[in-house]
Design a protein around this motif. Sequence first.
Motif, PDB file in Angstrom:
ATOM      1  N   ARG A  33      11.249   5.553  -1.950  1.00  0.00           N
ATOM      2  CA  ARG A  33      10.444   6.206  -2.976  1.00  0.00           C
ATOM      3  C   ARG A  33       9.680   5.151  -3.763  1.00  0.00           C
ATOM      4  O   ARG A  33      10.109   4.005  -3.872  1.00  0.00           O
ATOM      5  CB  ARG A  33      11.340   6.978  -3.955  1.00  0.00           C
ATOM      6  CG  ARG A  33      12.298   7.961  -3.328  1.00  0.00           C
ATOM      7  CD  ARG A  33      11.669   9.203  -2.812  1.00  0.00           C
ATOM      8  NE  ARG A  33      10.954   9.900  -3.872  1.00  0.00           N
ATOM      9  CZ  ARG A  33      10.093  10.881  -3.640  1.00  0.00           C
ATOM     10  NH1 ARG A  33       9.840  11.270  -2.414  1.00  0.00           N
ATOM     11  NH2 ARG A  33       9.478  11.475  -4.624  1.00  0.00           N
ATOM     12  N   LEU A  34       8.568   5.557  -4.332  1.00  0.00           N
ATOM     13  CA  LEU A  34       7.802   4.708  -5.238  1.00  0.00           C
ATOM     14  C   LEU A  34       7.872   5.379  -6.598  1.00  0.00           C
ATOM     15  O   LEU A  34       7.325   6.462  -6.797  1.00  0.00           O
ATOM     16  CB  LEU A  34       6.364   4.571  -4.771  1.00  0.00           C
ATOM     17  CG  LEU A  34       5.440   3.723  -5.630  1.00  0.00           C
ATOM     18  CD1 LEU A  34       5.977   2.306  -5.767  1.00  0.00           C
ATOM     19  CD2 LEU A  34       4.052   3.697  -5.042  1.00  0.00           C
ATOM     20  N   ARG A  35       8.599   4.763  -7.512  1.00  0.00           N
ATOM     21  CA  ARG A  35       8.800   5.335  -8.844  1.00  0.00           C
ATOM     22  C   ARG A  35       7.893   4.615  -9.833  1.00  0.00           C
ATOM     23  O   ARG A  35       8.035   3.414 -10.060  1.00  0.00           O
ATOM     24  CB  ARG A  35      10.256   5.209  -9.258  1.00  0.00           C
ATOM     25  CG  ARG A  35      10.546   5.832 -10.604  1.00  0.00           C
ATOM     26  CD  ARG A  35      12.012   5.833 -10.964  1.00  0.00           C
ATOM     27  NE  ARG A  35      12.640   4.560 -10.679  1.00  0.00           N
ATOM     28  CZ  ARG A  35      13.809   4.435 -10.057  1.00  0.00           C
ATOM     29  NH1 ARG A  35      14.454   5.483  -9.631  1.00  0.00           N
ATOM     30  NH2 ARG A  35      14.324   3.233  -9.861  1.00  0.00           N
ATOM     31  N   LEU A  36       6.942   5.361 -10.415  1.00  0.00           N
ATOM     32  CA  LEU A  36       6.051   4.813 -11.441  1.00  0.00           C
ATOM     33  C   LEU A  36       6.593   5.209 -12.807  1.00  0.00           C
ATOM     34  O   LEU A  36       6.743   6.387 -13.095  1.00  0.00           O
ATOM     35  CB  LEU A  36       4.636   5.364 -11.278  1.00  0.00           C
ATOM     36  CG  LEU A  36       3.933   5.103  -9.951  1.00  0.00           C
ATOM     37  CD1 LEU A  36       2.561   5.760  -9.951  1.00  0.00           C
ATOM     38  CD2 LEU A  36       3.831   3.625  -9.666  1.00  0.00           C
ATOM     39  N   THR A  37       6.893   4.223 -13.626  1.00  0.00           N
ATOM     40  CA  THR A  37       7.335   4.467 -14.998  1.00  0.00           C
ATOM     41  C   THR A  37       6.290   3.839 -15.903  1.00  0.00           C
ATOM     42  O   THR A  37       6.054   2.636 -15.840  1.00  0.00           O
ATOM     43  CB  THR A  37       8.715   3.850 -15.264  1.00  0.00           C
ATOM     44  OG1 THR A  37       9.636   4.355 -14.289  1.00  0.00           O
ATOM     45  CG2 THR A  37       9.211   4.210 -16.654  1.00  0.00           C
ATOM     46  N   ALA A  38       5.656   4.667 -16.720  1.00  0.00           N
ATOM     47  CA  ALA A  38       4.509   4.215 -17.508  1.00  0.00           C
ATOM     48  C   ALA A  38       4.783   4.297 -19.003  1.00  0.00           C
ATOM     49  O   ALA A  38       5.456   5.210 -19.468  1.00  0.00           O
ATOM     50  CB  ALA A  38       3.297   5.076 -17.171  1.00  0.00           C
ATOM     51  N   ASP A  72       7.076   9.257  -7.522  1.00  0.00           N
ATOM     52  CA  ASP A  72       7.641   9.935  -8.694  1.00  0.00           C
ATOM     53  C   ASP A  72       7.070   9.261  -9.936  1.00  0.00           C
ATOM     54  O   ASP A  72       6.941   8.036  -9.973  1.00  0.00           O
ATOM     55  CB  ASP A  72       9.168   9.802  -8.722  1.00  0.00           C
ATOM     56  CG  ASP A  72       9.825  10.394  -7.489  1.00  0.00           C
ATOM     57  OD1 ASP A  72       9.448  11.512  -7.095  1.00  0.00           O
ATOM     58  OD2 ASP A  72      10.711   9.728  -6.928  1.00  0.00           O
ATOM     59  N   ILE A  73       6.748  10.067 -10.956  1.00  0.00           N
ATOM     60  CA  ILE A  73       6.175   9.523 -12.193  1.00  0.00           C
ATOM     61  C   ILE A  73       7.043   9.918 -13.375  1.00  0.00           C
ATOM     62  O   ILE A  73       7.439  11.077 -13.504  1.00  0.00           O
ATOM     63  CB  ILE A  73       4.738  10.044 -12.416  1.00  0.00           C
ATOM     64  CG1 ILE A  73       3.806   9.505 -11.326  1.00  0.00           C
ATOM     65  CG2 ILE A  73       4.225   9.670 -13.803  1.00  0.00           C
ATOM     66  CD1 ILE A  73       2.394  10.036 -11.399  1.00  0.00           C
ATOM     67  N   SER A  74       7.327   8.955 -14.227  1.00  0.00           N
ATOM     68  CA  SER A  74       7.949   9.247 -15.523  1.00  0.00           C
ATOM     69  C   SER A  74       7.185   8.458 -16.579  1.00  0.00           C
ATOM     70  O   SER A  74       6.582   7.434 -16.289  1.00  0.00           O
ATOM     71  CB  SER A  74       9.442   8.895 -15.525  1.00  0.00           C
ATOM     72  OG  SER A  74       9.623   7.512 -15.393  1.00  0.00           O
ATOM     73  N   ILE A  75       7.192   8.975 -17.788  1.00  0.00           N
ATOM     74  CA  ILE A  75       6.456   8.317 -18.867  1.00  0.00           C
ATOM     75  C   ILE A  75       7.387   8.033 -20.036  1.00  0.00           C
ATOM     76  O   ILE A  75       8.383   8.719 -20.248  1.00  0.00           O
ATOM     77  CB  ILE A  75       5.238   9.136 -19.329  1.00  0.00           C
ATOM     78  CG1 ILE A  75       5.657  10.520 -19.802  1.00  0.00           C
ATOM     79  CG2 ILE A  75       4.208   9.239 -18.228  1.00  0.00           C
ATOM     80  CD1 ILE A  75       4.549  11.307 -20.450  1.00  0.00           C
ATOM     81  N   ALA A 127       5.962   0.008 -10.956  1.00  0.00           N
ATOM     82  CA  ALA A 127       5.963   0.723  -9.687  1.00  0.00           C
ATOM     83  C   ALA A 127       7.113   0.173  -8.866  1.00  0.00           C
ATOM     84  O   ALA A 127       6.996  -0.874  -8.252  1.00  0.00           O
ATOM     85  CB  ALA A 127       4.636   0.540  -8.964  1.00  0.00           C
ATOM     86  N   GLU A 128       8.220   0.864  -8.885  1.00  0.00           N
ATOM     87  CA  GLU A 128       9.439   0.376  -8.249  1.00  0.00           C
ATOM     88  C   GLU A 128       9.656   1.082  -6.915  1.00  0.00           C
ATOM     89  O   GLU A 128       9.779   2.289  -6.852  1.00  0.00           O
ATOM     90  CB  GLU A 128      10.623   0.634  -9.180  1.00  0.00           C
ATOM     91  CG  GLU A 128      11.930   0.140  -8.643  1.00  0.00           C
ATOM     92  CD  GLU A 128      13.070   0.429  -9.603  1.00  0.00           C
ATOM     93  OE1 GLU A 128      14.093  -0.250  -9.463  1.00  0.00           O
ATOM     94  OE2 GLU A 128      12.938   1.308 -10.461  1.00  0.00           O
ATOM     95  N   VAL A 129       9.690   0.295  -5.841  1.00  0.00           N
ATOM     96  CA  VAL A 129       9.991   0.825  -4.516  1.00  0.00           C
ATOM     97  C   VAL A 129      11.492   0.727  -4.326  1.00  0.00           C
ATOM     98  O   VAL A 129      12.079  -0.332  -4.483  1.00  0.00           O
ATOM     99  CB  VAL A 129       9.292   0.043  -3.395  1.00  0.00           C
ATOM    100  CG1 VAL A 129       9.677   0.578  -2.026  1.00  0.00           C
ATOM    101  CG2 VAL A 129       7.773   0.094  -3.572  1.00  0.00           C
TER     102      VAL A 129
END
Length: 125
Positions: free
Chosen positions: A56-61, A98-101, A115-117
């Motif tokens: 998964r590629l998790r984007l945390t912004a 997946d995106i979380s803010i 952006a964590e793989v």
Amino acid sequence: MCALFLAACAFITAPSIACGPPSFNFERRSARLSPTVDDQLTETVGNFRRASPGSRLRLTAWGDGTGTTVANRRLALRRANSVSAALIRRGIPRRAIDISIRSAPAGEPGGWVWAEVTGAQAGCG
């Protein structure tokens, strides 16, 4: 981080493996990616492709830490969507992202996207 630019960092992690972070720059209060991020996007896509199937590629912004919490979170989401769209254009499946803010603390520069793989065989090339 520089006061004029806010960084979006890409981290590639797996058990006992971590790669250095490519950096995506945003101007303050902006969600527009710099036109100079092609190398970083290419590196992030390569790291994802080297990861194990099902990764998964998790984007945390984070936003800027200025203005209201609502405005700050909206900015964080726009930044994550900018990074996501650029990665999708380069071949990352939308369903793998997946995106979380998060809201940056008041007065903190914030403004980055991680952006964590993740996957059992994720690694660096």
